[in-house]
Motif scaffolding. Structure first.
Motif, short mmCIF file in Angstrom:
data_model
loop_
_atom_site.label_atom_id
_atom_site.label_comp_id
_atom_site.label_asym_id
_atom_site.label_seq_id
_atom_site.Cartn_x
_atom_site.Cartn_y
_atom_site.Cartn_z
N LEU A 98 12.66 -41.14 12.72
CA LEU A 98 11.22 -41.03 12.42
C LEU A 98 10.75 -39.57 12.36
N GLY A 99 11.60 -38.65 12.79
CA GLY A 99 11.21 -37.23 12.75
C GLY A 99 9.98 -36.92 13.58
N LEU A 100 9.83 -37.60 14.71
CA LEU A 100 8.64 -37.39 15.54
C LEU A 100 8.65 -36.00 16.18
N LYS A 101 7.50 -35.34 16.11
CA LYS A 101 7.32 -34.03 16.74
C LYS A 101 6.05 -34.08 17.57
N SER A 102 6.17 -33.61 18.80
CA SER A 102 5.03 -33.60 19.70
C SER A 102 4.63 -32.16 20.00
N SER A 103 3.35 -31.92 20.10
CA SER A 103 2.86 -30.63 20.59
C SER A 103 1.78 -30.92 21.62
N PHE A 104 1.51 -29.94 22.46
CA PHE A 104 0.60 -30.21 23.58
C PHE A 104 -0.17 -28.95 23.96
N ALA A 105 -1.12 -29.14 24.86
CA ALA A 105 -1.98 -28.05 25.31
C ALA A 105 -1.16 -27.05 26.11
N GLY A 106 -1.08 -25.81 25.62
CA GLY A 106 -0.35 -24.75 26.32
C GLY A 106 -1.30 -23.85 27.09
N ASP A 107 -1.22 -22.55 26.84
CA ASP A 107 -2.09 -21.61 27.55
C ASP A 107 -3.55 -21.89 27.25
N ALA A 108 -4.39 -21.73 28.27
CA ALA A 108 -5.83 -21.86 28.08
C ALA A 108 -6.33 -20.67 27.27
N VAL A 109 -7.23 -20.92 26.33
CA VAL A 109 -7.83 -19.85 25.52
C VAL A 109 -9.24 -19.56 26.02
N ASN A 110 -10.10 -20.52 25.92
CA ASN A 110 -11.49 -20.34 26.37
C ASN A 110 -12.14 -21.69 26.60
N VAL A 111 -13.32 -21.65 27.18
CA VAL A 111 -14.12 -22.87 27.36
C VAL A 111 -15.54 -22.56 26.90
N GLN A 112 -16.14 -23.54 26.24
CA GLN A 112 -17.52 -23.40 25.77
C GLN A 112 -18.36 -24.50 26.38
N PHE A 113 -19.59 -24.15 26.74
CA PHE A 113 -20.50 -25.12 27.34
C PHE A 113 -21.74 -25.30 26.48
N MET A 114 -22.24 -26.51 26.44
CA MET A 114 -23.58 -26.80 25.92
C MET A 114 -24.36 -27.45 27.06
N VAL A 115 -25.54 -26.91 27.34
CA VAL A 115 -26.38 -27.38 28.43
C VAL A 115 -27.74 -27.75 27.87
N LYS A 116 -28.16 -29.00 28.07
CA LYS A 116 -29.42 -29.45 27.49
C LYS A 116 -30.59 -29.17 28.44
N ASP A 117 -31.57 -28.43 27.94
CA ASP A 117 -32.83 -28.19 28.66
C ASP A 117 -33.87 -27.99 27.57
N SER A 118 -34.59 -29.06 27.28
CA SER A 118 -35.45 -29.06 26.08
C SER A 118 -36.57 -28.02 26.16
N LYS A 119 -36.98 -27.64 27.37
CA LYS A 119 -38.04 -26.62 27.48
C LYS A 119 -37.44 -25.22 27.46
N LYS A 120 -36.46 -25.00 28.31
CA LYS A 120 -35.88 -23.65 28.44
C LYS A 120 -35.25 -23.20 27.13
N TYR A 121 -34.62 -24.15 26.42
CA TYR A 121 -33.90 -23.79 25.20
C TYR A 121 -34.56 -24.39 23.96
N ALA A 122 -35.91 -24.44 23.99
CA ALA A 122 -36.65 -25.06 22.87
C ALA A 122 -36.34 -24.37 21.54
N ALA A 123 -36.04 -23.07 21.59
CA ALA A 123 -35.82 -22.32 20.34
C ALA A 123 -34.43 -22.58 19.74
N SER A 124 -33.58 -23.29 20.46
CA SER A 124 -32.22 -23.56 19.95
C SER A 124 -31.91 -25.05 20.08
N GLY A 125 -32.86 -25.86 19.63
CA GLY A 125 -32.63 -27.30 19.60
C GLY A 125 -32.53 -27.94 20.97
N GLY A 126 -32.99 -27.23 22.00
CA GLY A 126 -32.93 -27.79 23.35
C GLY A 126 -31.60 -27.53 24.04
#
Lengths: 191, 191
Positions: free
Chosen positions: A122-150
Motif C-alpha cells: 500500500l506504500g503507506l507513509k506516516s508523518s507526525f508532529a515533531g519540534d514545536a514551532v509556535n502557538v497562536q491564541f484567539m481570546v473572545k472579549d466583545s468589548k475589549k476587542y470590539a475593533a477586531s471582531g471581538g
C-alpha cells in the motif's frame, strides 16, 4: 455534628479543587511578556483543552527565505469554545479561547517500515508532529476587542510573543472567515 | 447542624458529579457491538480526552483497490494515558486508554485564497480534517490482555466494530513499538 459538617465541606472543597486542577489554569495567563496590540499573555494550561480539529500547512517559510514549510497543526478550545462549536452557535461567547499548536512535520523510518510490514503493497507513509514551532491564541472579549471582531490575537514562539508587525496581520487575515465569527477552523466530526 | 452536614455532603456529591460530567463517560463503553477478540465496545466520551499528537497518513486504500489514501489523524488519551506520557513512565498503567481518530484530508479553496492574500508569494496550502473515517482504541489491562502486551485493541467505523481479520492485525502490527509499550505515537511537545 460540627465535625461532620466540616468533613462535608472539606470534601466539597477538595472536589472543586480537583476540577480546577483537571481543567488546568485554563484562563490563567503567565507572568511573561504580553503580545503587542492585544495584550494577551501566554495562556498556561491550554494543552489541557479539547480538540477542535487538525490541519496540515505546506508552502514556503515566512522567516527563512526559500525554506520549505511543512507543518502539522492542532486547534484546541477551552470549554466555552468547545460548547459553542458543538452547539453550532455563533458568535462565540465572551471567554471562549482557541489555541493553534504548530509543529514541524517529521517522519520515522522505523514507523514507516512497521507500516510496510503490516500493510504490504500500500506504500503507506506516516508523518507526525515533531519540534514545536509556535502557538497562536484567539481570546473572545466583545468589548475589549470590539475593533477586531471581538477577538484578541496572540502568537508565541518559545513562550515569547511575536512582533507588532506580525500581530497587525492577524485580524485582516481572519476577515474572510467573518461568517464563522472569524474562526477558520471547523469542528472535526467525531468518528 | 444536621442540615448543614447534609448541605456539605450535597455539595461534595455535586462537585464529584461535576468532575464526572466534565471528564465525559471516559471509561464508559456504549451498548453497541463489541470489537472481536478483545471485546471492547465503542468508548463514549473519548472526544473529551486530551491531545497526545497528530499525524498524516498517505498511500493506497486498504479497502478500495487502487484508491488513494490521504488522512489526518489525531491521538487522544484519557487522564491515565496523558499522565504516563507526560511523566515518561512505561509501561502504561492499567486503565490507560488511547483513541486514534482518522479523517479524510480535505482542503478549501476559500481558505487557501485567504492564505494567499495574507501571505503572498509563499504558496501556502492548508488542508484539514474532513469526513470521519474510523476510530481505533487501545485499552490497557495487563491481566485481561496479557497475551497482547497488556493492550486490548478495537477499531470502529460509524460506531460498528471492524472484522476479526482486521483485529488480528492489531497486535502484530504494534510489535515494532514494543520499547514504547506498543504505542507508536509520541507525545507532541507543547509550543
Amino acid at each position: 455534628m460540627r465535625r461532620i459538617a466540616l468533613v462535608g465541606v472539606g470534601v466539597a472543597v477538595a472536589a472543586v479543587a480537583g476540577v480546577a486542577v483537571y481543567m488546568g489554569s485554563a484562563s490563567g495567563q503567565s507572568n511573561g511578556d504580553a503580545a503587542p496590540i492585544y495584550g494577551i499573555k501566554y495562556l498556561e494550561g491550554y494543552r489541557d483543552w479539547r480538540l477542535i480539529s487538525i490541519k496540515q500547512l505546506t508552502g514556503k517559510q515566512l522567516t527563512v527565505a526559500g525554506g520549505e514549510l511543512k507543518q502539522l497543526r492542532a486547534q484546541l478550545g477551552n470549554d466555552l469554545a468547545i460548547m459553542a462549536l458543538r452547539d453550532g452557535t455563533l458568535p462565540f461567547p465572551d471567554g471562549a479561547m482557541i489555541a493553534a499548536l504548530h509543529w514541524n512535520e517529521v517522519s520515522s523510518d522505523a514507523d514507516n517500515q512497521a507500516l510496510a510490514a503490516g500493510f504490504p503493497g500500500l506504500g503507506l507513509k506516516s508523518s507526525f508532529a515533531g519540534d514545536a514551532v509556535n502557538v497562536q491564541f484567539m481570546v473572545k472579549d466583545s468589548k475589549k476587542y470590539a475593533a477586531s471582531g471581538g477577538w484578541g490575537f496572540a502568537d508565541f514562539t518559545n513562550g515569547k510573543p511575536g512582533s507588532e508587525a506580525l500581530h497587525e496581520k492577524c485580524f485582516p487575515c481572519h476577515q474572510p472567515a467573518k461568517d464563522r465569527d472569524y474562526v477558520f477552523t471547523r469542528y472535526a466530526p467525531t468518528p
